[in-house]
Design an enzyme around this catalytic site. Structure first.
Site, PDB file in Angstrom:
ATOM      1  N   ARG A  38      35.607  73.901   6.623  1.00 60.82           N
ATOM      2  CA  ARG A  38      34.424  73.262   6.534  1.00 60.82           C
ATOM      3  C   ARG A  38      32.861  74.142   6.697  1.00 60.82           C
ATOM      4  O   ARG A  38      32.302  74.167   5.974  1.00 60.82           O
ATOM      5  CB  ARG A  38      34.008  72.534   7.567  1.00 60.82           C
ATOM      6  CG  ARG A  38      34.522  71.178   7.502  1.00 60.82           C
ATOM      7  CD  ARG A  38      34.428  70.090   8.423  1.00 60.82           C
ATOM      8  NE  ARG A  38      34.244  68.830   8.321  1.00 60.82           N
ATOM      9  CZ  ARG A  38      35.315  67.406   9.080  1.00 60.82           C
ATOM     10  NH1 ARG A  38      34.723  68.065   9.944  1.00 60.82           N
ATOM     11  NH2 ARG A  38      35.453  66.833   8.774  1.00 60.82           N
ATOM     12  N   LYS A 202      46.098  50.865   9.443  1.00 61.81           N
ATOM     13  CA  LYS A 202      45.623  49.285   8.873  1.00 61.81           C
ATOM     14  C   LYS A 202      45.113  49.007   7.376  1.00 61.81           C
ATOM     15  O   LYS A 202      44.067  49.554   7.161  1.00 61.81           O
ATOM     16  CB  LYS A 202      45.486  48.754  10.178  1.00 61.81           C
ATOM     17  CG  LYS A 202      46.197  49.489  11.334  1.00 61.81           C
ATOM     18  CD  LYS A 202      45.135  49.438  12.563  1.00 61.81           C
ATOM     19  CE  LYS A 202      45.801  49.703  13.988  1.00 61.81           C
ATOM     20  NZ  LYS A 202      44.949  48.884  14.795  1.00 61.81           N
ATOM     21  N   GLY A 355      40.212  62.516   6.391  1.00 65.40           N
ATOM     22  CA  GLY A 355      39.946  63.828   6.954  1.00 65.40           C
ATOM     23  C   GLY A 355      42.218  63.821   6.892  1.00 65.40           C
ATOM     24  O   GLY A 355      42.988  65.143   6.397  1.00 65.40           O
ATOM     25  N   GLY A 378      35.248  59.540   7.949  1.00 59.78           N
ATOM     26  CA  GLY A 378      34.229  58.209   7.992  1.00 59.78           C
ATOM     27  C   GLY A 378      33.127  58.489   6.403  1.00 59.78           C
ATOM     28  O   GLY A 378      33.027  57.610   6.278  1.00 59.78           O
TER      29      GLY A 378
HETATM   30  P1  AMP Z   1      44.185  55.506   8.474  1.00 58.61           P
HETATM   31  O1  AMP Z   1      43.224  56.520   9.677  1.00 58.61           O
HETATM   32  O2  AMP Z   1      43.882  54.963   8.593  1.00 58.61           O
HETATM   33  O3  AMP Z   1      43.835  56.635   7.332  1.00 58.61           O
HETATM   34  O4  AMP Z   1      45.328  56.205   8.592  1.00 58.61           O
HETATM   35  C1  AMP Z   1      46.291  57.787   9.285  1.00 58.61           C
HETATM   36  C2  AMP Z   1      47.282  57.268  10.040  1.00 58.61           C
HETATM   37  O5  AMP Z   1      48.400  56.364   9.535  1.00 58.61           O
HETATM   38  C3  AMP Z   1      48.411  57.985   9.695  1.00 58.61           C
HETATM   39  O6  AMP Z   1      47.866  58.878  11.132  1.00 58.61           O
HETATM   40  C4  AMP Z   1      49.520  57.921   9.165  1.00 58.61           C
HETATM   41  O7  AMP Z   1      51.056  58.189  10.555  1.00 58.61           O
HETATM   42  C5  AMP Z   1      49.416  56.632  10.127  1.00 58.61           C
HETATM   43  N1  AMP Z   1      50.195  55.908   8.713  1.00 58.61           N
HETATM   44  C6  AMP Z   1      50.589  56.141   7.428  1.00 58.61           C
HETATM   45  N2  AMP Z   1      51.835  54.910   7.350  1.00 58.61           N
HETATM   46  C7  AMP Z   1      52.161  54.191   8.194  1.00 58.61           C
HETATM   47  C8  AMP Z   1      53.222  53.253   8.346  1.00 58.61           C
HETATM   48  N3  AMP Z   1      53.784  53.123   7.777  1.00 58.61           N
HETATM   49  N4  AMP Z   1      52.895  52.966  10.045  1.00 58.61           N
HETATM   50  C9  AMP Z   1      52.182  53.181  11.120  1.00 58.61           C
HETATM   51  N5  AMP Z   1      52.001  54.641  10.723  1.00 58.61           N
HETATM   52  C10 AMP Z   1      51.601  54.930   9.491  1.00 58.61           C
END
Ligand code: AMP
Length: 404
Positions: A38, A202, A355, A378
């Site tokens: 950054r 999620k 990130g 974000g």
């Molecule tokens: P996000 O901030 O929504 O992009 O999510 C990133 C996070 O999703 C990372 O910390 C991953 O460890 C988590 N992640 C990815 N796949 C899975 C999974 N199958 N189950 C639980 N967490 C997950």
């Protein structure tokens, strides 16, 4: 409406320029910067101002210090790294708008750089306080926002401050303009086939982005934790995998909409499952039809990597946001790293946002191969959602204004 670049501003030798950067860099437990991307990405704007013999005052936040001084969130390590990168001294203020910052700003000479302390040491920053913004604006005759990573926040140094500058005294920095132009081109005029690879934890976090992207892409690839809400919606058992039951209807709607639009929609066909969420978990590979009760899916399997690899084969534009599994744990990182390699070896335009995804690409050693890695998680997600960022909207000026 348009946004000035630094080159559009009528800047002269000796002018004072206030630059908002995003120096929110990761630090280790000893306060060492572990990734200075950054800071490096902000250099073009700072160097342009140095070449024009300006007096430069830079503001940034670091972490979430809760509106008061906290040594742990001091920008001192950033000043050191910036000095090193610019090969010149960066003067560090002891406060944000206090007597030390004001005195050092008043004594600034042409070609010198002053870094204020963390703007979030003042609680008025995150409240978009106009009084605080006015005090900040007194540091510069011109204002440049190069902090793409915080432009989705209406904070004083990003939004309210722009009210104190007329059209020819404010601009987006080179990094900010590069970020928004990349996403704009991607969403408005992508070279096709355009494939979105979306993962992460999620559905809820990315729902709006999925809905906005669907009519724009040719193919959509889903991995990570969010895949299990889709698999459950299709009627499969997902054991203890991450699922959002309240979004099952949304997941069905997205799949129906993809079909209606002719967008090819891909889910994992095999899964790395574990008996617990831990590095020492017992691990099995199963097809998506065979996830047993009591087990959870933590990564995509090898057949999925091959499938997704084939999906990506003819892509001319790839957008990747969100890891394919729990890549932070070695055992569940392979899917993410292999997809990173697949994307990296594509000859198309490869844009990475988020990130975690940027971190995964770096760990996979593919960062040099990507066309563009966004510095804002974000902020880039909000652009994918089709939103206008408050910090970017505040820089817009009428098309007919010419500043030179
Ligand atoms: P996000 O901030 O929504 O992009 O999510 C990133 C996070 O999703 C990372 O910390 C991953 O460890 C988590 N992640 C990815 N796949 C899975 C999974 N199958 N189950 C639980 N967490 C997950």
């Amino acid at each position: 409406m348009k946004i000035n670049s630094p080159k559009d501003l009528p800047i002269k030798r000796g002018d004072r320029v206030f630059v908002r950067c995003d120096f929110n860099v990761p630090l280790d437990e000893f306060g060492n910067i572990t990734d200075d991307r950054r800071i490096r990405m902000a250099l073009p704007t700072i160097k342009y101002l140095l070449d024009n013999d300006c007096k430069i005052v830079i503001a940034s936040h670091l972490g979430r210090p809760k509106g008061e001084f906290n040594e742990k969130f001091s920008l001192k390590p950033v000043a050191k790294r910036l000095s090193h990168l610019l090969k010149q001294d960066v003067i560090m203020a002891k406060d944000v708008v206090g007597s030390d910052a004001k005195e050092k700003a008043a004594n600034l000479k042409e070609g010198e750089v002053l870094l204020l302390e963390n703007v979030r040491f003042d609680s008025r920053e995150t409240k978009n306080d106009e009084g605080f913004a006015k005090e900040l604006s007194e540091f510069g005759d011109f204002y440049i926002n190069d902090a793409f990573g915080v432009s989705h926040r209406a904070h004083a140094s990003v939004e309210a401050i722009t009210r104190f500058y007329d059209s020819c005294r404010k601009a987006g920095g080179f990094l900010l303009l590069k970020e928004i132009n990349f996403f704009h081109k991607l969403l408005e005029n992508p070279v096709r086939p355009f494939v979105a690879v979306v993962g992460g934890s999620k559905v809820s976090g990315k729902l709006q982005a999925l809905v906005n992207l669907l009519p724009k892409v040719d193919k959509m690839v889903i991995g990570g934790g969010m895949a299990f809400t889709f698999l459950k919606a299709m009627g499969y058992n997902v054991g203890n995998s991450l699922v959002e039951d309240d979004l099952i209807d949304e997941a069905l709607k997205i799949m129906a909409e993809a079909k209606r639009l002719g967008v090819k929609f891909y889910l994992p066909v095999d899964i790395v499952i574990a008996d617990k969420f831990a590095e020492d978990a017992m691990v099995k590979y199963v097809t998506y039809q065979e996830i047993p009760d009591g087990w959870m899916g933590l990564d995509i399997g090898p057949a999925t990597v091959r499938l997704f690899g084939e999906v990506l084969w003819d892509a001319q534009t790839i957008l990747w946001n969100g890891p394919m599994g729990v890549y932070e744990m070695d055992k569940f990182s392979r899917g993410t790293f292999k997809i990173s390699h697949e994307i990296a070896r594509s000859h198309g335009i490869k844009v990475v946002g988020g990130g975690d995804t940027a971190d995964a690409v770096q760990r996979a050693g593919d960062d040099e191969e990507m066309t563009f890695i966004s510095t804002g998680g974000g902020a880039s997600l909000e652009l994918l959602e089709g939103k206008k960022l408050p910090g970017v909207a505040a820089l817009e000026i009428p098309d007919e204004v010419s500043c030179q």
